[in-house]
Design an enzyme around this catalytic site. Sequence first.
Site, short mmCIF file in Angstrom:
data_model
loop_
_atom_site.label_atom_id
_atom_site.label_comp_id
_atom_site.label_asym_id
_atom_site.label_seq_id
_atom_site.Cartn_x
_atom_site.Cartn_y
_atom_site.Cartn_z
N LYS A 99 -17.29 1.28 2.13
CA LYS A 99 -16.02 0.90 2.78
C LYS A 99 -14.89 1.37 1.90
O LYS A 99 -14.89 1.14 0.69
CB LYS A 99 -15.96 -0.64 2.91
CG LYS A 99 -14.66 -1.12 3.54
CD LYS A 99 -14.74 -1.14 5.04
CE LYS A 99 -13.39 -1.28 5.73
NZ LYS A 99 -12.70 0.03 5.95
N GLN B 29 -12.96 1.27 -5.71
CA GLN B 29 -13.16 0.52 -4.47
C GLN B 29 -14.41 -0.36 -4.58
O GLN B 29 -14.46 -1.46 -4.03
CB GLN B 29 -13.28 1.50 -3.30
CG GLN B 29 -13.10 0.85 -1.94
CD GLN B 29 -11.63 0.68 -1.54
OE1 GLN B 29 -10.83 1.58 -1.77
NE2 GLN B 29 -11.29 -0.46 -0.99
N LYS C 131 -13.32 -3.45 -6.42
CA LYS C 131 -12.34 -4.17 -5.58
C LYS C 131 -13.06 -4.91 -4.46
O LYS C 131 -12.83 -6.10 -4.23
CB LYS C 131 -11.35 -3.16 -5.00
CG LYS C 131 -10.27 -3.76 -4.14
CD LYS C 131 -9.52 -2.71 -3.33
CE LYS C 131 -9.00 -1.57 -4.16
NZ LYS C 131 -8.04 -0.74 -3.41
N LYS D 15 -14.63 6.34 -0.51
CA LYS D 15 -13.26 6.85 -0.26
C LYS D 15 -13.38 8.27 0.23
O LYS D 15 -14.34 8.98 -0.10
CB LYS D 15 -12.46 6.84 -1.57
CG LYS D 15 -10.97 6.87 -1.37
CD LYS D 15 -10.42 5.48 -1.19
CE LYS D 15 -8.94 5.49 -0.90
NZ LYS D 15 -8.41 4.11 -0.93
N GLY E 62 -7.35 3.49 6.48
CA GLY E 62 -6.19 4.27 6.05
C GLY E 62 -5.97 4.24 4.54
O GLY E 62 -6.59 3.46 3.82
N ASP E 63 -5.09 5.10 4.10
CA ASP E 63 -4.59 5.14 2.72
C ASP E 63 -3.35 6.03 2.81
O ASP E 63 -2.78 6.18 3.90
CB ASP E 63 -5.66 5.68 1.76
CG ASP E 63 -5.33 5.44 0.29
OD1 ASP E 63 -5.54 4.31 -0.20
OD2 ASP E 63 -4.82 6.36 -0.38
N THR F 14 -2.22 -5.69 2.56
CA THR F 14 -2.23 -5.18 1.18
C THR F 14 -0.96 -5.60 0.43
O THR F 14 -1.02 -6.15 -0.68
CB THR F 14 -2.36 -3.64 1.16
OG1 THR F 14 -3.40 -3.26 2.04
CG2 THR F 14 -2.64 -3.14 -0.25
N ASN G 238 3.22 1.87 3.76
CA ASN G 238 2.59 0.65 4.27
C ASN G 238 2.58 -0.48 3.23
O ASN G 238 3.00 -1.61 3.50
CB ASN G 238 1.17 0.97 4.74
CG ASN G 238 0.40 -0.27 5.10
OD1 ASN G 238 -0.32 -0.82 4.29
ND2 ASN G 238 0.57 -0.75 6.31
P1 NDP Z 1 1.67 5.48 2.64
O1 NDP Z 1 1.31 6.87 2.97
O2 NDP Z 1 2.01 4.54 3.74
O3 NDP Z 1 2.90 5.46 1.64
C1 NDP Z 1 2.83 6.10 0.41
C2 NDP Z 1 4.17 5.99 -0.28
O4 NDP Z 1 4.04 6.47 -1.61
C3 NDP Z 1 5.24 6.83 0.38
O5 NDP Z 1 6.47 6.23 0.16
C4 NDP Z 1 5.11 8.15 -0.37
O6 NDP Z 1 6.28 8.94 -0.36
C5 NDP Z 1 4.81 7.67 -1.77
N1 NDP Z 1 4.02 8.66 -2.50
C6 NDP Z 1 2.83 9.19 -2.12
N2 NDP Z 1 2.39 10.08 -3.02
C7 NDP Z 1 3.32 10.11 -3.97
C8 NDP Z 1 3.44 10.84 -5.16
N3 NDP Z 1 2.50 11.73 -5.54
N4 NDP Z 1 4.52 10.60 -5.94
C9 NDP Z 1 5.48 9.70 -5.55
N5 NDP Z 1 5.43 9.00 -4.42
C10 NDP Z 1 4.35 9.20 -3.65
O7 NDP Z 1 0.47 4.91 1.77
P2 NDP Z 1 0.09 3.40 1.42
O8 NDP Z 1 1.32 2.58 1.34
O9 NDP Z 1 -0.99 2.99 2.33
O10 NDP Z 1 -0.54 3.57 -0.02
C11 NDP Z 1 0.21 3.41 -1.22
C12 NDP Z 1 -0.71 3.10 -2.37
O11 NDP Z 1 -1.41 1.88 -2.10
C13 NDP Z 1 -1.82 4.13 -2.64
O12 NDP Z 1 -2.08 4.17 -4.03
C14 NDP Z 1 -3.02 3.55 -1.91
O13 NDP Z 1 -4.24 4.03 -2.45
C15 NDP Z 1 -2.82 2.07 -2.19
N6 NDP Z 1 -3.50 1.15 -1.30
C16 NDP Z 1 -3.30 1.19 0.05
C17 NDP Z 1 -3.92 0.27 0.87
C18 NDP Z 1 -3.67 0.19 2.32
O14 NDP Z 1 -4.17 -0.76 2.95
N7 NDP Z 1 -2.91 1.08 2.91
C19 NDP Z 1 -4.88 -0.73 0.32
C20 NDP Z 1 -4.94 -0.72 -1.12
C21 NDP Z 1 -4.29 0.19 -1.87
P3 NDP Z 1 6.45 10.17 0.67
O15 NDP Z 1 6.91 9.55 1.95
O16 NDP Z 1 7.46 11.04 0.03
O17 NDP Z 1 5.11 10.82 0.79
O1 2IT Z 2 -7.47 1.35 -1.41
C1 2IT Z 2 -7.80 0.59 -0.47
O2 2IT Z 2 -8.30 -0.52 -0.69
C2 2IT Z 2 -7.51 1.01 0.90
N1 2IT Z 2 -6.93 2.07 1.09
C3 2IT Z 2 -7.96 0.16 2.05
C4 2IT Z 2 -9.41 0.38 2.34
C5 2IT Z 2 -9.93 -0.28 3.59
O3 2IT Z 2 -11.11 0.00 3.89
O4 2IT Z 2 -9.23 -1.04 4.24
#
Ligand code: NDP
Ligand code: 2IT
Length: 449
Positions: A92, A113, A116, A128, A167-168, A211, A242
């Site tokens: 997952k 992961q 986690k 992943k 998603g991620d 998250t 997100n």
């Molecule tokens: P999104 O794509 O929704 O948002 C990512 C954000 O981070 C955007 O604002 C983006 O800017 C910025 N960003 C991405 N890459 C870079 C970079 N190389 N340098 C600077 N800014 C960057 O992703 P999420 O919010 O889902 O994910 C954000 C983080 O949280 C990641 O590390 C992800 O692995 C982690 N995460 C996400 C989960 C989830 O449920 N979605 C769960 C657990 C962890 P821009 O718009 O310019 O690309």
């Molecule tokens: O990093 C993470 O935990 C996620 N991107 C969410 C993974 C998931 O299966 O919901």
Amino acid sequence: MSAEEKLQAFMEGLKKRNPGQREFHQAVYEVAKSVFPYIEDKPLHHEQRVMERLAEPDRVVSFRICWDDDKGNIRVNRGWRVQNNNAIGPYKGGLRFHTSVNESVLKFLAFEQTFKNSLTGLPLGGGKGGSNFNPHGKSDNEVMRFCQSFMTELSHYTGANIDIPAGDIGVGPREIGYMFGQYKRMTHEFTGILTGKGMEFGGSLIRAEATGYGTVYMMHDMLQEKNDSLEGKTVSISGAGNVAVYAAEKCLQLGAKVLTMSDSNGFIYDEDGIDEEKLEYIKNLKMVKRKRIEEYTGKYTKAIYNSDKRPWIVPCQIALPCSTQNELNREEAAVLVNNGCMGVSEGANMPTEQNAIDLFQEQKILYMPSKAANAGGVAISGIEMSQNSARISWKEEELQDLLRTIMHDIHQKCAHYGRESDTYIDYFKGANIAGYVKVADAMLAFGVV
Ligand code: NDP
Ligand code: 2IT
């Protein structure tokens, strides 16, 4: 050999077997640094090579993704799925679409992961995947064709009881919808093969918020341990995706003042605080219109935009890195601490460089690593899977309570394994050991497989 010598020998072997995979080395080192002292008096874990087995993914698959853009040009990308470990449940973990995606990044994320998902208490293994595809500037139709092509390949390796992606970065509801549709078209089956789905086709309430909310709950629990709270605290957040927007939302609900948000081009600083109305503007700007954060200053003219900089230079009491890996280095950590920052909860995966973590620990500030702090998202994904299996939908209130309880339980597990004295809890160590124990025990039960 001492625990430290064993750790060094283990890391040398890992680096030799995985040359150049810097992020993967970093993620494994973080866990191993805590686990080797813990297993020093547990010879079975050494004899059974548990850490070696955990750090060798069950499999890494890579595939070609062909799609045609709106001009009719054939485009070629690379996709991967890393299935790290399924000792305690089906693989997952999310899918990331970003130009920086490579095998090292996905191996680090799949490894993380595994621990986690163990911390959530749910039966979920770790995986992943993703692609070096860049969704920025692509039309909806281009994204759809890419997602369909990606899922056509990915579907050979996934399934509702095998591996359930989500998603991620760069993969949100739009991409999940396109991929779910393609899987259904190919297989003629309607099962929960992805999470983060739309509510119309098996999604779960609060998955989008989980998250970010969880990351803030974790900060709240760490503060509460010190008889403190988020009320009135100033908070710097990076990212505007997100995780970041829902972290900001929960901060506001708990009475904190959010000063910054960012994207990959720079950050905005709003001295007056980003309130609910401003946050709605950001959600629409970034997640619906897919524009740049800089535009915020066009509407809220007192705010300042800093291009090519990260928000950690702004004085704050709480820092929530919510964009990507290695987005906070030691120099920035020192600036944060000197400016009075007392707590860090990681919404992004591995956002803090190792020597910056060292500094937070030396300074004894509240620091919750990502594998614990951002586990709320995958936890609600696990609950989405349960709802799909039972063919029912839970009510929002039940889910909100459950998320709160799961995050609180994770805090307690990390505190249990990380408590060093009455006044200091090493949450970094606590999260790694608490995540390790359950997976290791399952692996030991299976014998040599
Ligand atoms: P999104 O794509 O929704 O948002 C990512 C954000 O981070 C955007 O604002 C983006 O800017 C910025 N960003 C991405 N890459 C870079 C970079 N190389 N340098 C600077 N800014 C960057 O992703 P999420 O919010 O889902 O994910 C954000 C983080 O949280 C990641 O590390 C992800 O692995 C982690 N995460 C996400 C989960 C989830 O449920 N979605 C769960 C657990 C962890 P821009 O718009 O310019 O690309
Ligand atoms: O990093 C993470 O935990 C996620 N991107 C969410 C993974 C998931 O299966 O919901």
